[in-house]
Design an enzyme around this catalytic site. Structure first.
Site, mmCIF file in Angstrom:
data_model
loop_
_atom_site.group_PDB
_atom_site.id
_atom_site.type_symbol
_atom_site.label_atom_id
_atom_site.label_comp_id
_atom_site.label_asym_id
_atom_site.label_seq_id
_atom_site.Cartn_x
_atom_site.Cartn_y
_atom_site.Cartn_z
ATOM 1 N N CYS A 50 59.074 69.672 8.344
ATOM 2 C CA CYS A 50 58.762 69.733 9.775
ATOM 3 C C CYS A 50 59.376 68.556 10.536
ATOM 4 O O CYS A 50 59.606 68.642 11.739
ATOM 5 C CB CYS A 50 57.253 69.775 9.991
ATOM 6 S SG CYS A 50 56.368 68.373 9.290
ATOM 7 N N ASN A 51 59.656 67.458 9.827
ATOM 8 C CA ASN A 51 60.171 66.266 10.505
ATOM 9 C C ASN A 51 61.654 66.012 10.288
ATOM 10 O O ASN A 51 62.222 65.120 10.914
ATOM 11 C CB ASN A 51 59.392 65.019 10.062
ATOM 12 C CG ASN A 51 58.023 64.963 10.696
ATOM 13 O OD1 ASN A 51 57.855 65.376 11.837
ATOM 14 N ND2 ASN A 51 57.039 64.478 9.966
ATOM 15 N N ARG A 52 62.302 66.770 9.398
ATOM 16 C CA ARG A 52 63.725 66.522 9.145
ATOM 17 C C ARG A 52 64.403 67.732 8.523
ATOM 18 O O ARG A 52 63.765 68.517 7.803
ATOM 19 C CB ARG A 52 63.921 65.298 8.242
ATOM 20 C CG ARG A 52 63.484 65.489 6.809
ATOM 21 C CD ARG A 52 63.703 64.230 5.970
ATOM 22 N NE ARG A 52 62.873 63.139 6.439
ATOM 23 C CZ ARG A 52 63.334 62.007 6.968
ATOM 24 N NH1 ARG A 52 64.641 61.825 7.074
ATOM 25 N NH2 ARG A 52 62.517 61.061 7.378
ATOM 26 N N SER A 109 59.828 57.924 6.946
ATOM 27 C CA SER A 109 58.874 58.948 7.375
ATOM 28 C C SER A 109 58.211 58.601 8.700
ATOM 29 O O SER A 109 58.167 57.430 9.102
ATOM 30 C CB SER A 109 57.787 59.136 6.311
ATOM 31 O OG SER A 109 58.336 59.647 5.125
ATOM 32 N N PRO A 115 53.212 59.672 0.944
ATOM 33 C CA PRO A 115 53.677 60.101 -0.380
ATOM 34 C C PRO A 115 54.189 61.531 -0.445
ATOM 35 O O PRO A 115 54.892 61.887 -1.386
ATOM 36 C CB PRO A 115 52.419 59.937 -1.247
ATOM 37 C CG PRO A 115 51.277 60.170 -0.297
ATOM 38 C CD PRO A 115 51.740 59.626 1.035
ATOM 39 N N GLN A 116 53.841 62.381 0.524
ATOM 40 C CA GLN A 116 54.178 63.804 0.430
ATOM 41 C C GLN A 116 55.690 64.052 0.408
ATOM 42 O O GLN A 116 56.159 65.009 -0.207
ATOM 43 C CB GLN A 116 53.559 64.580 1.599
ATOM 44 C CG GLN A 116 52.060 64.743 1.530
ATOM 45 C CD GLN A 116 51.303 63.513 1.997
ATOM 46 O OE1 GLN A 116 51.900 62.622 2.602
ATOM 47 N NE2 GLN A 116 50.015 63.457 1.715
ATOM 48 N N GLN A 120 58.456 66.796 -1.547
ATOM 49 C CA GLN A 120 59.349 67.685 -0.795
ATOM 50 C C GLN A 120 60.808 67.486 -1.214
ATOM 51 O O GLN A 120 61.570 68.450 -1.318
ATOM 52 C CB GLN A 120 59.172 67.433 0.707
ATOM 53 C CG GLN A 120 57.801 67.860 1.225
ATOM 54 C CD GLN A 120 57.528 67.351 2.635
ATOM 55 O OE1 GLN A 120 58.016 66.295 3.040
ATOM 56 N NE2 GLN A 120 56.736 68.094 3.392
ATOM 57 N N GLY A 189 32.753 70.503 11.000
ATOM 58 C CA GLY A 189 34.017 70.946 11.571
ATOM 59 C C GLY A 189 34.896 71.518 10.473
ATOM 60 O O GLY A 189 34.637 71.323 9.285
ATOM 61 N N GLY A 191 38.590 71.830 11.285
ATOM 62 C CA GLY A 191 39.939 71.721 11.838
ATOM 63 C C GLY A 191 40.895 70.999 10.905
ATOM 64 O O GLY A 191 40.589 70.745 9.735
#
Length: 418
Positions: A50-52, A109, A115-116, A120, A189, A191
């Site tokens: 999603c970020n790169r 990041s 760490p994710q 990836q 919650g 969410g």
């Protein structure tokens, strides 16, 4: 052979562009096939999150290399080149190796040190090996990056401190309770933040989780993933006494957990302590709860102060990590150059051996025909000498004709001449 890293990320492009350049998992094989079909590409890995979105490539150097790759990327995604060009970064050889190591280590990041990203990167590499990977240099670069990321995690505190609200909430719980495996956690919650909290809690072996939510359907999906029980918000008053830890994050405009509710729960628990972490805005827990004995209330502001402190620690650790990456990237490129030299040495030795075998065979044949042994051996030595020094002699003569003293000195040094 040249190693390249090119792409866009959260620092160079808005999400509106990143989503247009991303590669969906179901079309990744097709994209890799198309990429490797380009004549200059020897091997490739596509990293798309999603970020790169980044391409890691082993390529043959050519004048229009950058333009050709940008054109391929734009054609594949039906993009105008001008839309992409200003957001695209391009790293080559040592810089490409360093960039991948930084990415895998979490240094590039959105959340420093997360760490994710390593998982990836590993998945992107694994996907590229399904019939696509061709370049051993690229494979070595990725394997080395994995070990560097592990070294960064082991030798620095880059991932030791919480820098997300969800992680900070769980870190706080671990600091107060010696072991989370025996506690009961009530989550209010369902969410995104609570979802992240449940993942962290599951990683720390929490056995009993209760999820209270306004709509049961959403809570049930989350509960099924982590083995939790679902209750209605109206059941909190009755079930609160069971909870050692309460973590709340809803969109309610009014507090859900009041002082009286917690007082009753503490009485039923015989004043065993309760940790309440309120990460909602507006607050889900009445502030007066924090005044009760054995009720330890932390708000989102308290967590933010923890996060700010921890982020400063991560930034300090990142300096150490950058030193590790620089060292490892330099050593990898030195190894890569040595591999190239090894191939040259192997080719040179093979060529010399072919000359030796050819002339030796002719000499042996002459001996078998009764020729004079001394004459044959002298002829062998003379021909062998001339054949072996022919190429270096031509290079020395050409350097002298060109007036290239630097090259001449390099050749003299290579030939062991004083």
């Amino acid at each position: 052979m040249t190693l390249l890293a090119l792409g866009i990320n959260h620092k160079t492009a808005p999400v509106s562009l990143r989503e247009r350049v991303s590669f969906s998992p179901d079309k990744l094989d097709q994209a890799l096939d198309s990429l490797l079909a380009q004549p200059m590409v020897q091997g490739g890995v596509v990293l798309s999150t999603c970020n790169r979105t980044e391409l890691y490539l082993s390529v043959e150097e050519r004048d229009d290399l950058q333009e050709a790759l940008i054109r391929w990327l734009c054609d594949y995604h039906n993009l105008n080149e001008d839309d992409l060009r200003n957001s695209l970064y391009w790293h080559q050889d040592n810089d490409a190796v360093s960039h991948l190591m930084r990415v895998a280590s979490g240094l590039d990041s959105l959340v420093l040190g997360e760490p994710q990203i390593l998982g990836q990167v590993k998945k992107a590499f694994a996907d590229s090996q399904k019939g696509h990977m061709k370049a051993s240099e690229l494979e070595r670069m990725f394997q080395k990056s994995f070990s560097v990321a592990k070294r960064v995690r082991t030798e620095t505190d880059i991932g030791a401190s919480a820098v997300s609200v969800a992680f900070a909430a769980c870190t706080l719980a671990r600091q107060i309770f010696e072991s989370l495996s025996t506690v009961t956690v009530l989550l209010v919650g369902a969410g995104e933040t609570i979802e992240l909290v449940t993942r962290h809690l599951r990683e720390h072996k929490v056995q009993k989780m209760i999820i209270a939510n306004r709509t049961r359907e959403r809570a049930q999906i989350l509960a099924d993933e982590v083995g939790a029980e679902v209750i209605a918000l109206s059941d909190i008053d009755e079930r609160l006494r069971e909870a050692d830890i309460i973590i709340s994050s809803t969109a309610s405009p009014l507090p859900i957990i009041g002082k009286g509710m917690v007082e009753r729960a503490l009485k039923s628990r015989r004043n065993q302590p309760m940790l309440l972490v309120d990460i909602a805005v507006p607050r889900d827990v009445e502030p007066e709860v924090g005044k009760l004995a054995n009720a330890y209330l932390y708000s989102v502001d308290d967590l933010q102060s923890i996060i700010s402190h921890n982020l400063a620690q991560r930034k300090a650790a990142a300096v150490e990590a950058e030193t590790i990456v620089a060292q490892e990237a330099s050593e990898f490129m030195a190894w890569l150059r040595a591999q190239s030299a090894s191939e040259t040495i192997r080719d040179y030795r093979s060529q010399a051996e072919q000359v030796r075998d050819e002339l030796t065979a002719k000499a042996l044949a002459a001996l078998e025909q009764g020729g004079d042994a001394q004459t044959i051996m002298q002829d062998l030595a003379w021909k062998l000498t001339n054949r072996l020094i022919h190429a270096p002699t031509k290079s020395l003569q050409q350097a002298a004709r060109d007036g290239d003293n630097e090259r001449l000195n390099i050749l003299r040094d290579s030939l062991g001449l004083e």
